[in-house]
Design an enzyme around this catalytic site. Structure first.
Site, PDB file in Angstrom:
ATOM      1  N   GLU A 241       0.889  -1.165   0.000  1.00 63.02           N
ATOM      2  CA  GLU A 241       0.000   0.000   0.000  1.00 63.02           C
ATOM      3  C   GLU A 241       0.920   1.205   0.000  1.00 63.02           C
ATOM      4  OE1 GLU A 241      -1.783   2.966   0.635  1.00 63.02           O
ATOM      5  OE2 GLU A 241      -2.273   2.391   2.700  1.00 63.02           O
ATOM      6  N   CYS A 275      -1.992   9.073   2.824  1.00 66.20           N
ATOM      7  CA  CYS A 275      -1.758   8.689   1.420  1.00 66.20           C
ATOM      8  C   CYS A 275      -2.962   9.019   0.547  1.00 66.20           C
ATOM      9  CB  CYS A 275      -1.374   7.220   1.323  1.00 66.20           C
ATOM     10  SG  CYS A 275      -2.494   6.164   2.205  1.00 66.20           S
TER      11      CYS A 275
END
Ligand code: ADP
Length: 470
Positions: A241, A275
Site C-alpha cells: 500500500e 496517502c
C-alpha cells in the site's frame, strides 16, 4: 514484544513529540537474534492459533478491540504525543481501527469455509482455504494504530501469526496495542512486535526469512519498490500500500460551498499527511478564482497547535525532514512560476509546524504537481475542458485516490471510468469504510486491505480432488 514477552537490548533510540521536539522516552532497539526469535515464535504459534478454532480466535479479536475502546483516552493521547495529530482525530483513528478488528473477528468465523466445485464422475472436488502462514509487516507513522491493526487483525482472523515493525517514529501506540493483545488472551507468539530504527536491516530479515510466507507493507513507493525486490528472491507473497498523488477535481457545475468544505477535510486532515490526501487541486477555470477565495478564507481560520489542546484543528508535521521537504517543494515550484497565496513556510518556535498554504498557477512540470506533498499545502492547477481534466488527473505514476466534485451525472459517470485510481470520492472528502477494498493501482501498490478483500490477502487455496469410495 517477542513471544508475548517484552525484551530489552544494549541500544535504544528516542521517540520525539513533534509538537515540541522533546524526547518522550527511549525505546530498546530490536537485535538480530530477537528478530529471528520473533519469526520462529510466530511460526511455532501457528498450530496453537489454528487449533483454537474459529470461534475462539474470533473471541480473542473481539476482546482485543473492546480493550482498545476501553482505553480510548490513553491510546489517543499516545497517538497525539508521538504523531502530532489533534486528539479528536486520534480518537477517530482508534475507533476506526477497533471497527476493523471487530469486522475481522466476524469474518474469522467463516472465511475458511470449503467450497465444493464440480468434479468428474465418481470424484469429489473441494477448494479449501488455508491461512498462508507467518506474516511480516512494516507500517508507517501517519496512522500508528489503524495501519497496524488493518493488517494484523485480517491476518490473525485468517489464522496467520504476525511479526510487525511499526515506524520508528511512532512505536509507542503499537506497543500499547501489543500489550492489549496479551490482555485479550491472544496466545503468545501470535502477535509479535519488533521495534528498531534500523529499518533497512530489519526489513531485509522480514522480507527474506525462510519461515515468512507473506509480507505486507504500507509506506512510500520508493521503499515499497525495494522491499518488493527483496520479496522476489523467496517468491514471498506481498501486499504493497504505497504513496498517492490524489487529484481533487472541481468541475464548473460543482456545488462550490460543498467543494470548499470537502477540500478542507481532504487536504488538512492529519496536516495533509495521509496517502489519500488531496494533492493536486484541478479546478475548472470558470470557478477557480471563487474557489480559491473561499478556500483561502477557510485556511486562514484554521487553528494550528499542539494536538493535545482540544481546540487545535491542525498539528505539526512529523519531523524536521518533513518541514524541509514541504518548504522545498513550494520554493522549487515558486521558482518555476507558481504563485503563493497564503502560508508557504515553517512556523517559528518549537515544534514541526508548517503554515497551511495555498499555491496557485501550479503546472504539471512542477514538483508540487509531481510529488506527493504529505503536508498542508493546496496546489492549484486550472483546466478548461473535461478532456484536459482527465489528462491532468491521470498525469501521475500513482493511482491511489481521487476526488471529484460535480453535479452532472453524465460527467460523473464518464470521469469515474476514466480516472485511474483505486478509490474515488464523488462529492465526498472522506472515504474511510471498513468494508471497502482499500488500495491503489499503478505505482500506488498491489493488494487490498479492508472488508473481505483484506482477509483474502492472508489465505491461500488448496484444491483437493478425491476418488469416491476409496
Ligand atoms: P514515509 O515516507 O511515509 O516515512 P517510508 O516508506 O519511509 O514512508 O516508511 C514507512 C515504513 O517503512 C516505516 O516503518 C519505516 O521505518 C520503513 N522503512 C523505511 N525505509 C526502509 C527500508 N529501506 N527497508 C525497510 N523498511 C523501511
Amino acid at each position: 514484544m517477542v513471544n508475548g514477552e517484552w525484551q530489552t537490548s544494549d541500544q535504544s533510540f528516542a521517540v520525539v513529540n513533534p509538537a515540541n521536539e522533546v524526547a518522550i522516552c527511549q525505546v530498546a532497539e530490536v537485535t538480530v537474534h530477537q528478530l529471528e526469535q520473533a519469526i520462529l515464535s510466530a511460526d511455532a504459534s501457528l498450530a496453537v492459533w489454528q487449533q483454537l478454532g474459529d470461534a475462539a480466535r474470533s473471541q480473542c479479536l473481539i476482546d482485543w478491540q473492546q480493550l482498545m475502546r476501553d482505553n480510548l483516552q490513553d491510546l489517543a493521547r499516545l497517538i497525539t504525543l508521538e504523531q502530532g495529530k489533534p486528539l479528536s482525530e486520534a480518537k477517530g483513528e482508534i475507533i476506526h481501527a477497533a471497527n476493523y478488528v471487530k469486522l475481522y473477528a466476524q469474518l474469522a468465523q467463516d472465511c475458511r469455509q470449503a467450497i465444493s466445485i464440480p468434479a468428474s464422475e465418481g470424484q469429489t472436488a473441494q477448494v479449501l482455504r488455508q491461512p498462508i502462514g507467518v506474516v511480516t509487516a512494516i507500517t508507517p507513522w501517519n496512522f500508528p494504530c489503524a495501519m497496524v491493526l488493518r493488517k494484523a487483525a485480517a491476518a490473525m482472523a485468517a489464522g496467520c501469526s504476525v511479526v510487525l515493525k511499526p515506524s520508528e517514529l511512532t512505536p509507542l501506540t503499537a506497543m500499547a496495542i501489543a500489550h492489549l493483545s496479551i490482555q485479550a488472551g491472544i496466545p503468545k507468539g501470535v502477535f509479535n512486535l519488533v521495534v528498531g530504527s534500523n529499518a533497512q536491516a530489519i526489513g531485509e530479515i522480514l522480507t527474506q526469512h525462510p519461515k515468512v510466507a507473506k509480507f505486507s507493507f504500507t509506506g512510500s513507493t520508493q521503499v515499497g519498490r525495494k522491499l518488493l525486490q527483496q520479496c522476489a528472491f523467496g517468491i514471498k507473497r506481498s501486499s504493497m500500500e504505497l504513496g498517492g498523488n490524489a487529484p481533487f477535481i472541481v468541475c464548473e457545475d460543482a456545488n462550490l460551498e460543498q467543494a470548499i468544505k470537502g477540500a478542507m477535510i481532504a487536504k488538512f486532515r492529519n496536516a495533509g499527511q495521509t496517502c489519500v490526501s488531496a494533492n493536486r487541486f484541478l479546478l475548472h477555470e470558470s470557478i477557480a478564482d471563487a474557489f480559491i477565495r473561499g478556500l483561502t478564507q477557510a485556511i486562514e481560520q484554521l487553528i494550528i497547535g499542539d494536538g493535545q489542546n482540544e481546540t487545535s484543528q491542525i498539528g505539526p508535521l512529523i519531523n524536521q525532514a518533513a518541514l524541509d521537504k514541504t518548504t522545498d517543494l513550494i520554493q522549487q515550484s515558486l521558482s518555476l512560476g507558481a504563485t503563493l497565496i497564503v502560508g508557504g513556510k515553517a512556523m517559528s518556535g518549537k515544534g514541526f509546524f508548517f503554515a497551511p498554504s495555498l499555491v496557485d498557477k501550479v503546472t504539471a512540470q512542477m514538483p508540487l504537481f509531481q510529488r506527493e506533498i504529505f503536508g498542508p499545502v493546496v496546489a492549484i492547477t486550472r483546466f478548461s475542458s473535461d478532456q484536459e481534466m482527465i489528462t491532468l488527473a491521470n498525469q501521475s505514476e500513482k493511482g491511489l485516490c481521487g476526488y471529484l466534485y460535480s453535479q452532472d451525472q453524465k460527467r460523473i459517470q464518464q470521469a469515474t471510468q476514466q480516472i485511474e485510481v483505486g478509490l474515488l470520492g464523488i462529492n465526498v472528502p472522506r472515504l474511510s469504510n471498513i468494508h471497502a477494498p482499500f488500495g491503489g493501482i499503478k505505482q500506488s501498490g498491489m493488494g487490498r486491505e479492508g472488508g473481505h478483500y483484506g482477509i483474502e490477502e492472508y489465505l491461500t487455496y488448496q484444491y483437493v480432488c478425491q476418488q469416491n469410495g476409496g
